[in-house]
Design an enzyme around this catalytic site. Structure first.
Site, PDB file in Angstrom:
ATOM      1  N   LYS A 137     -18.219 -60.157 -29.123  1.00  0.00           N
ATOM      2  CA  LYS A 137     -18.797 -58.805 -29.102  1.00  0.00           C
ATOM      3  C   LYS A 137     -20.090 -58.899 -29.919  1.00  0.00           C
ATOM      4  CE  LYS A 137     -19.409 -55.083 -30.730  1.00  0.00           C
ATOM      5  NZ  LYS A 137     -20.812 -54.611 -30.973  1.00  0.00           N
TER       6      LYS A 137
ATOM      7  N   GLU B 275     -17.210 -62.917 -42.961  1.00  0.00           N
ATOM      8  CA  GLU B 275     -18.453 -63.223 -43.670  1.00  0.00           C
ATOM      9  C   GLU B 275     -19.196 -61.905 -43.822  1.00  0.00           C
ATOM     10  OE1 GLU B 275     -20.234 -66.422 -41.434  1.00  0.00           O
ATOM     11  OE2 GLU B 275     -18.651 -67.795 -42.019  1.00  0.00           O
TER      12      GLU B 275
ATOM     13  N   CYS C  81     -28.314 -62.331 -44.827  1.00  0.00           N
ATOM     14  CA  CYS C  81     -27.207 -62.037 -45.748  1.00  0.00           C
ATOM     15  C   CYS C  81     -27.346 -62.802 -47.053  1.00  0.00           C
ATOM     16  CB  CYS C  81     -25.884 -62.382 -45.080  1.00  0.00           C
ATOM     17  SG  CYS C  81     -25.838 -64.084 -44.503  1.00  0.00           S
TER      18      CYS C  81
ATOM     19  N   GLU D 236     -26.413 -53.259 -51.241  1.00  0.00           N
ATOM     20  CA  GLU D 236     -27.177 -54.128 -50.340  1.00  0.00           C
ATOM     21  C   GLU D 236     -28.159 -53.258 -49.548  1.00  0.00           C
ATOM     22  OE1 GLU D 236     -25.241 -55.727 -46.775  1.00  0.00           O
ATOM     23  OE2 GLU D 236     -26.017 -57.691 -47.303  1.00  0.00           O
TER      24      GLU D 236
HETATM   25  P1  NAD Z   1     -22.048 -54.199 -39.028  1.00  0.00           P
HETATM   26  O1  NAD Z   1     -20.850 -54.410 -39.857  1.00  0.00           O
HETATM   27  O2  NAD Z   1     -22.601 -52.833 -38.934  1.00  0.00           O
HETATM   28  O3  NAD Z   1     -21.787 -54.637 -37.524  1.00  0.00           O
HETATM   29  C1  NAD Z   1     -21.391 -55.953 -37.199  1.00  0.00           C
HETATM   30  C2  NAD Z   1     -20.641 -55.934 -35.881  1.00  0.00           C
HETATM   31  O4  NAD Z   1     -19.402 -55.247 -36.032  1.00  0.00           O
HETATM   32  C3  NAD Z   1     -21.382 -55.245 -34.737  1.00  0.00           C
HETATM   33  O5  NAD Z   1     -21.192 -56.004 -33.570  1.00  0.00           O
HETATM   34  C4  NAD Z   1     -20.681 -53.899 -34.644  1.00  0.00           C
HETATM   35  O6  NAD Z   1     -20.755 -53.300 -33.375  1.00  0.00           O
HETATM   36  C5  NAD Z   1     -19.252 -54.290 -34.980  1.00  0.00           C
HETATM   37  N1  NAD Z   1     -18.398 -53.221 -35.503  1.00  0.00           N
HETATM   38  C6  NAD Z   1     -18.749 -52.164 -36.265  1.00  0.00           C
HETATM   39  N2  NAD Z   1     -17.659 -51.435 -36.578  1.00  0.00           N
HETATM   40  C7  NAD Z   1     -16.595 -52.043 -36.006  1.00  0.00           C
HETATM   41  C8  NAD Z   1     -15.198 -51.771 -35.966  1.00  0.00           C
HETATM   42  N3  NAD Z   1     -14.662 -50.720 -36.602  1.00  0.00           N
HETATM   43  N4  NAD Z   1     -14.402 -52.623 -35.283  1.00  0.00           N
HETATM   44  C9  NAD Z   1     -14.912 -53.698 -34.656  1.00  0.00           C
HETATM   45  N5  NAD Z   1     -16.228 -53.992 -34.651  1.00  0.00           N
HETATM   46  C10 NAD Z   1     -17.052 -53.184 -35.320  1.00  0.00           C
HETATM   47  O7  NAD Z   1     -23.137 -55.239 -39.575  1.00  0.00           O
HETATM   48  P2  NAD Z   1     -24.651 -55.398 -39.111  1.00  0.00           P
HETATM   49  O8  NAD Z   1     -25.406 -54.196 -39.583  1.00  0.00           O
HETATM   50  O9  NAD Z   1     -24.687 -55.780 -37.690  1.00  0.00           O
HETATM   51  O10 NAD Z   1     -25.123 -56.680 -39.951  1.00  0.00           O
HETATM   52  C11 NAD Z   1     -25.644 -56.609 -41.237  1.00  0.00           C
HETATM   53  C12 NAD Z   1     -24.576 -56.931 -42.264  1.00  0.00           C
HETATM   54  O11 NAD Z   1     -24.042 -58.215 -41.980  1.00  0.00           O
HETATM   55  C13 NAD Z   1     -25.086 -57.027 -43.682  1.00  0.00           C
HETATM   56  O12 NAD Z   1     -24.160 -56.421 -44.543  1.00  0.00           O
HETATM   57  C14 NAD Z   1     -25.138 -58.520 -43.961  1.00  0.00           C
HETATM   58  O13 NAD Z   1     -25.045 -58.902 -45.305  1.00  0.00           O
HETATM   59  C15 NAD Z   1     -23.965 -58.985 -43.182  1.00  0.00           C
HETATM   60  N6  NAD Z   1     -24.081 -60.407 -42.871  1.00  0.00           N
HETATM   61  C16 NAD Z   1     -23.276 -61.301 -43.528  1.00  0.00           C
HETATM   62  C17 NAD Z   1     -23.390 -62.671 -43.266  1.00  0.00           C
HETATM   63  C18 NAD Z   1     -22.529 -63.680 -43.976  1.00  0.00           C
HETATM   64  O14 NAD Z   1     -22.533 -64.825 -43.565  1.00  0.00           O
HETATM   65  N7  NAD Z   1     -21.808 -63.300 -45.003  1.00  0.00           N
HETATM   66  C19 NAD Z   1     -24.316 -63.117 -42.316  1.00  0.00           C
HETATM   67  C20 NAD Z   1     -25.114 -62.165 -41.668  1.00  0.00           C
HETATM   68  C21 NAD Z   1     -24.982 -60.815 -41.938  1.00  0.00           C
END
Ligand code: NAD
Length: 484
Positions: A176, A252, A286, A388
């Site tokens: 997804k 992550e 991230c 963040e």
């Molecule tokens: P997000 O959590 O908003 O969304 C990530 C994904 O989860 C999307 O595909 C979204 O549609 C899906 N999603 C959202 N709610 C959901 C639910 N209830 N059930 C299932 N899926 C759901 O994150 P984002 O805004 O896309 O990315 C940015 C964030 O990601 C930042 O916090 C960043 O630090 C983190 N990040 C972490 C790493 C790591 O390796 N630790 C790497 C990259 C990004």
């Protein structure tokens, strides 16, 4: 403008509701994307379950690895298409997409193909009362259907970083992608077909999180494990879904990463790394640094040099090689980042540079641009230092002693990454061991070897991936006990 369908069982599946995918550099619509409802997600999960029993499940590790190398070759062959798709979805500059996102996306398939062939398993000989003994040995078996839920900041790279070890371990996947960046995951479906990946092994469903494709996928009982990259709050919701059916998660999550710059450092190195860790991908990494602690004797010099580095960043057409800074991912995310800019201003932060929105010409005037921004002078309790932001910004604060710097760096609920700059070898190792993170860089930043463990401490995640560490999640270790 094109339309983008799901990729299920080796074929495009469209129909149903759609949503708009916009180019954040111009706010123009790039494509309309199909949104998966529960029945489409069910179709994808069923295809993935069926494929476990098909040719994919019967192949040797080496046969699967050979196909994965063809996937890497396929991405490289269609490099320009992947680059263009990623730029239109994210607005990030071509120099980053063509050096980082797409080559590393391809490299994930070769690296994990190699690693899964080389992993060891254990064996123990045990005494028995009859004196004949027993032999225990372990085998690794695929976990089953893996749900891969991805963020938008490094779309192909972070998705393949999960899909490649999952497939190399013999699993099938339902991906997804983020609703902000649906294109490269879809394009990868075509590459999978060209490489000879059997239908159903790699599936993609598009949509949002709650009440949409993301939630339908993680709640589906046919999913055996969930690997997720994204915000800590989303990770918490996904972990609750995974509790139903006692399914494992690999999470992550977000960070509020700190960097410690000692007065004895090589300042050129510290400035170069801090510039990248603050501004790369418009601060949407991230592992990026949003808190920098600098030892007092070099504080002013460091701030001046980082200011100069921020001010030579070039906003512009993402397809131009001279552009170093793209827009943020969306208007919504820009509103969030600008709200922190405003909070810093109204709390009396010293603005070293930036703090607003750049003037952009022509079509780019509608994009989600923000200025690279540096502040000093805020208290440690301020939201700018606690939460963040995920933008091209950092707060720089002075410190005096090593103990103080360690305490400041660790004073956060997050624990993803950090960096330390010093020429003192003993201090470097002493401090590195005390920073509460999953990944710590000494005199560098974002230097990655795919064989090493990657993941977050505290609220930045659960589990480690990379190298053989991902095997704990992507496979089951089965012990076989043989009475001799
Ligand atoms: P997000 O959590 O908003 O969304 C990530 C994904 O989860 C999307 O595909 C979204 O549609 C899906 N999603 C959202 N709610 C959901 C639910 N209830 N059930 C299932 N899926 C759901 O994150 P984002 O805004 O896309 O990315 C940015 C964030 O990601 C930042 O916090 C960043 O630090 C983190 N990040 C972490 C790493 C790591 O390796 N630790 C790497 C990259 C990004």
């Amino acid at each position: 403008m094109s339309s983008l369908a799901h990729f299920i069982n080796g074929a495009s599946v469209g129909g149903g509701r759609t949503f708009e995918n916009r180019n954040p550099a111009t706010n123009a619509v790039v494509s309309t994307v199909a949104e998966a409802d529960a029945s489409v997600v069910d179709q994808a999960v069923q295809a993935a379950r069926k494929a476990l029993k098909g040719p994919w499940g019967k192949m040797t590790d080496a046969e699967r690895a050979a196909i994965m190398r063809k996937v890497a070759e396929g991405i490289t062959r269609r490099f320009d298409e992947f680059v263009k798709a990623e730029i239109l979805d994210t607005g990030k500059p071509i120099r980053d997409v063509s050096h980082l996102d797409i080559p590393r996306g391809a490299a994930n398939f070769t690296a994990f193909a190699d690693q899964m062939l080389a992993h060891p398993t254990e064996a123990f000989r045990s005494p028995t009362p009859d004196g004949k003994g027993a032999l225990n040995y372990s085998i690794r078996v695929p976990r089953g259907v893996i749900a891969v839920v991805c963020p938008w900041n490094l779309p192909l790279l972070l998705m393949t970083w999960k899909v490649a070890p999952a497939m190399a371990s013999g699993n099938t996947v339902v991906v997804k992608p983020s609703e902000e960046t649906p294109t490269t995951a879809t394009l990868l479906g075509q590459v999978m077909n060209e490489a000879g990946v059997p239908p159903g092994v790699y599936n993609v469903v598009h949509g949002f999180g709650p009440d949409s494709a993301g939630a339908h996928l993680v709640n589906h009982p046919g999913v055996d494990g969930i690997t997720f990259t994204g915000e800590t709050r989303t990770g918490t919701a996904i972990m609750k879904s995974a509790a139903e059916g006692v399914r494992p998660v690999s999470l992550e999550l977000g960070g509020k990463n700190a960097s410690i710059v000692f007065a004895d450092c090589d300042l050129d190195v510290a400035i170069e790394a801090s510039t990248r860790s603050t501004f790369l991908n418009c601060g949407q990494v991230c592992l990026g640094t949003e808190r920098i602690y600098v030892q007092r004797p070099i504080f002013d010099q460091f701030v001046n040099r980082l200011k100069a580095a921020a001010e030579i960043q070039r906003h512009g057409d993402p397809f131009e090689k001279t552009t170093t800074l793209g827009p943020l991912i969306s208007q919504e995310h820009r509103r969030k980042v600008l709200s922190y800019y405003e909070r810093a201003r109204s709390s009396g932060a010293t603005l070293i540079t930036g703090g607003g929105v750049p003037d952009m010409p022509g079509a780019f005037a509608e994009g989600a641009w923000v200025q690279p921004t540096i502040w000093t002078g805020l208290p440690e309790s301020h939201p700018v230092l606690r939460e963040e932001i995920f933008g091209p910004c950092c707060h720089v604060a002075p410190f005096d002693t090593e103990e103080e710097a360690i305490a400041l760096a660790n004073d956060t609920p997050y624990g993803l990454a950090g960096s330390v700059f010093t020429r003192d070898l003993s201090r470097a190792h002493r401090v590195a061991a005390q920073i509460e993170v999953g990944i710590l860089w000494l005199n560098s930043w974002f230097l990655r070897d795919l064989r090493t463990a990657f993941g977050g401490a505290k609220q930045s995640g659960i589990g480690r991936e990379g190298g053989v560490h991902g095997l704990e999640f992507y496979s089951e270790l089965r012990n076989v006990c043989v009475k001799l």
